[in-house]
Design a protein around this motif. Structure first.
Motif, short mmCIF file in Angstrom:
data_model
loop_
_atom_site.label_atom_id
_atom_site.label_comp_id
_atom_site.label_asym_id
_atom_site.label_seq_id
_atom_site.Cartn_x
_atom_site.Cartn_y
_atom_site.Cartn_z
N ILE A 1 27.94 1.72 -12.56
CA ILE A 1 27.20 0.45 -12.50
C ILE A 1 26.25 0.45 -11.31
CG2 ILE A 1 27.40 -2.04 -12.15
CD1 ILE A 1 28.16 -1.23 -14.93
N TRP A 2 26.72 0.91 -10.17
CA TRP A 2 25.88 0.92 -8.96
C TRP A 2 24.67 1.83 -9.15
CZ3 TRP A 2 28.76 -2.59 -6.44
CH2 TRP A 2 28.28 -3.08 -5.22
N ALA A 3 24.91 3.01 -9.75
CA ALA A 3 23.80 3.93 -9.96
C ALA A 3 22.79 3.38 -10.97
CB ALA A 3 24.34 5.27 -10.44
N ALA A 4 23.28 2.69 -12.00
CA ALA A 4 22.39 2.13 -13.02
C ALA A 4 21.56 0.97 -12.46
CB ALA A 4 23.20 1.68 -14.23
N CYS A 5 22.15 0.20 -11.56
CA CYS A 5 21.46 -0.99 -11.05
C CYS A 5 20.68 -0.72 -9.77
CB CYS A 5 22.47 -2.11 -10.80
SG CYS A 5 23.26 -2.77 -12.28
N TRP A 6 21.24 0.11 -8.88
CA TRP A 6 20.65 0.25 -7.54
C TRP A 6 20.44 1.70 -7.12
CZ3 TRP A 6 25.10 -3.19 -7.93
CH2 TRP A 6 24.72 -4.50 -8.21
N ASP A 7 20.44 2.61 -8.09
CA ASP A 7 20.02 4.00 -7.87
C ASP A 7 20.86 4.77 -6.85
OD1 ASP A 7 17.89 3.59 -9.67
OD2 ASP A 7 16.65 2.76 -8.07
N LYS A 8 22.09 4.39 -6.65
CA LYS A 8 22.98 5.12 -5.74
C LYS A 8 24.41 4.70 -6.04
CE LYS A 8 23.79 3.68 -1.70
NZ LYS A 8 23.82 3.28 -0.27
N GLN A 9 25.35 5.33 -5.36
CA GLN A 9 26.75 4.96 -5.49
C GLN A 9 27.19 4.19 -4.25
OE1 GLN A 9 29.20 8.35 -6.39
NE2 GLN A 9 28.07 8.87 -8.24
N VAL A 10 28.32 3.52 -4.37
CA VAL A 10 28.86 2.78 -3.24
C VAL A 10 29.20 3.75 -2.11
CG1 VAL A 10 30.88 1.48 -2.47
CG2 VAL A 10 29.72 0.83 -4.56
N ASP A 11 28.91 3.35 -0.88
CA ASP A 11 29.17 4.23 0.26
C ASP A 11 30.65 4.28 0.64
OD1 ASP A 11 26.44 5.06 0.92
OD2 ASP A 11 26.11 2.96 1.39
N ASN A 12 31.36 3.20 0.43
CA ASN A 12 32.76 3.18 0.85
C ASN A 12 33.56 2.23 -0.04
OD1 ASN A 12 35.07 3.61 2.31
ND2 ASN A 12 34.51 2.29 4.03
N LEU A 13 34.74 2.67 -0.44
CA LEU A 13 35.65 1.85 -1.24
C LEU A 13 37.00 1.84 -0.55
CD1 LEU A 13 36.70 0.36 -3.77
CD2 LEU A 13 37.03 2.61 -4.84
N ARG A 14 37.50 0.64 -0.31
CA ARG A 14 38.82 0.49 0.31
C ARG A 14 39.67 -0.45 -0.54
NH1 ARG A 14 35.38 -0.69 4.51
NH2 ARG A 14 36.14 -2.84 4.63
N THR A 15 40.97 -0.24 -0.51
CA THR A 15 41.89 -1.11 -1.25
C THR A 15 43.22 -1.17 -0.51
OG1 THR A 15 43.05 -1.45 -3.34
CG2 THR A 15 42.65 0.84 -2.68
N ASN A 16 43.91 -2.30 -0.67
CA ASN A 16 45.25 -2.42 -0.11
C ASN A 16 46.32 -2.15 -1.16
OD1 ASN A 16 45.05 -4.67 -1.73
ND2 ASN A 16 45.60 -6.15 -0.15
N HIS A 17 45.88 -1.71 -2.37
CA HIS A 17 46.77 -1.40 -3.49
C HIS A 17 47.59 -2.61 -3.93
CE1 HIS A 17 45.85 2.87 -3.19
NE2 HIS A 17 46.03 2.77 -1.87
N ARG A 18 47.09 -3.80 -3.62
CA ARG A 18 47.74 -5.04 -4.06
C ARG A 18 46.72 -5.98 -4.69
NH1 ARG A 18 51.07 -6.72 1.25
NH2 ARG A 18 49.11 -5.97 2.16
N GLY A 19 45.69 -5.40 -5.28
CA GLY A 19 44.72 -6.21 -6.01
C GLY A 19 43.47 -6.57 -5.26
N VAL A 20 43.30 -6.05 -4.04
CA VAL A 20 42.11 -6.36 -3.25
C VAL A 20 41.32 -5.06 -3.05
CG1 VAL A 20 41.19 -7.22 -1.06
CG2 VAL A 20 43.23 -8.27 -2.07
N TYR A 21 40.04 -5.11 -3.40
CA TYR A 21 39.16 -3.94 -3.28
C TYR A 21 37.91 -4.35 -2.50
CZ TYR A 21 42.14 -2.41 -7.13
OH TYR A 21 43.22 -2.10 -7.92
N VAL A 22 37.50 -3.52 -1.57
CA VAL A 22 36.33 -3.80 -0.75
C VAL A 22 35.30 -2.70 -1.00
CG1 VAL A 22 35.43 -4.11 1.58
CG2 VAL A 22 37.71 -4.96 1.00
N LEU A 23 34.13 -3.10 -1.51
CA LEU A 23 33.03 -2.17 -1.80
C LEU A 23 31.95 -2.36 -0.74
CD1 LEU A 23 34.62 -2.55 -4.49
CD2 LEU A 23 32.47 -2.31 -5.68
N GLN A 24 31.57 -1.29 -0.09
CA GLN A 24 30.59 -1.39 0.98
C GLN A 24 29.39 -0.51 0.68
OE1 GLN A 24 31.97 -1.25 5.13
NE2 GLN A 24 30.33 0.21 5.57
N ASP A 25 28.20 -1.13 0.76
CA ASP A 25 26.94 -0.42 0.60
C ASP A 25 26.18 -0.56 1.92
OD1 ASP A 25 24.34 0.45 -0.05
OD2 ASP A 25 24.64 -0.06 -2.16
N ASN A 26 25.93 0.57 2.58
CA ASN A 26 25.32 0.53 3.91
C ASN A 26 23.82 0.25 3.87
OD1 ASN A 26 27.80 1.11 5.12
ND2 ASN A 26 27.48 3.32 4.92
N ALA A 27 23.20 0.41 2.72
CA ALA A 27 21.76 0.12 2.57
C ALA A 27 21.55 -0.50 1.20
CB ALA A 27 20.93 1.39 2.74
#
Length: 235
Positions: free
Chosen positions: A145-171
């Protein structure tokens, strides 16, 4: 016994698998700029109209007048006017607070984003098997989805394995060219609206995959943007 195959016309095949139409990448940037400005004007007109109708109903005795709320509590008011009711089901509001003028614009942008995201997800997943794990669906968001919409992939993905996910795009592309002559803080405040549609795209893509959750964008240092996705327990 032989079976006869009915020939499929070109027009019917085009309906089942429409051809991909491409546009200049810069057109999407210009479109988003104009869309935010147009929806801001549209939301202001709709808000004024709703307030006028509410006032007429109060004067006619059809509804009680709204209870005066101190200015310090207006953001948390349950009913300041009929247009200030904030959607609390998966909305991008919550962090930083949205004033009465911004909230209708955010809702419209997020609704458009959900429509776009669901269509993107359906098309990109057409020849894929169903995702078994929630993390696989999140990775699909981060990569495809990121590549299709914004021409790149997410820079960082974090999760606490309890249903919370943090997607970070540095630019993050939608806010990479935003600035304000007043201050950097004002630019970040304006950038929140430009993150509303991407938040809707993420929600729409997940919804089409069968996952319902909340998506909260956060901008602390431009052009970096973080999206926090919260899934219900057991999803």
């Amino acid at each position: 016994m032989t079976s006869t195959q009915i020939p499929i016309s070109a027009s019917l095949a085009a309906l089942a698998d429409p051809p991909t139409h491409q546009i200049d990448g810069a057109a999407m940037d210009y479109f988003l700029i104009e869309m935010v400005a147009t929806l801001r004007e549209s939301a202001a007109v709709a808000t004024a109209r709703s307030k006028k109708i509410e006032q007429e109903m109060v004067e006619a005795g059809l509804i009680p007048p709204p209870i005066p709320v101190p200015s310090s509590l207006k953001k948390d008011s349950a009913r300041d006017s009929v247009t200030s009711l904030v959607s609390r089901t998966g909305s991008a509001s919550g962090k930083g607070g949205w004033d009465e003028e911004e909230e209708p614009v955010r809702q419209r942008l997020e609704a458009i984003g959900m429509h776009v995201g669901s269509n993107f997800s359906e098309r990109l997943c057409r020849d894929r098997p169903m995702f078994v794990e929630t993390l696989d669906a999140i990775k699909f968001i981060c990569k495809d989805i990121w590549a299709a919409c914004w021409d790149k992939q997410v820079d960082n993905l974090r999760t606490n394995h309890r249903g919370v996910y943090v997607l970070q795009d540095n630019a993050f592309k939608p806010i990479s060219r935003l600035s304000s002559w007043e201050s950097r803080a004002d630019a970040m405040k304006r950038a929140r609206l430009y993150a509303a549609m991407p938040a809707g795209i993420i929600r729409g893509a997940l919804a089409r995959l069968g996952y319902v959750g909340t998506v909260v964008p956060e901008i602390t240092s431009m052009p970096q943007c973080t999206f926090q996705i919260k899934m219900p327990k057991g999803s």
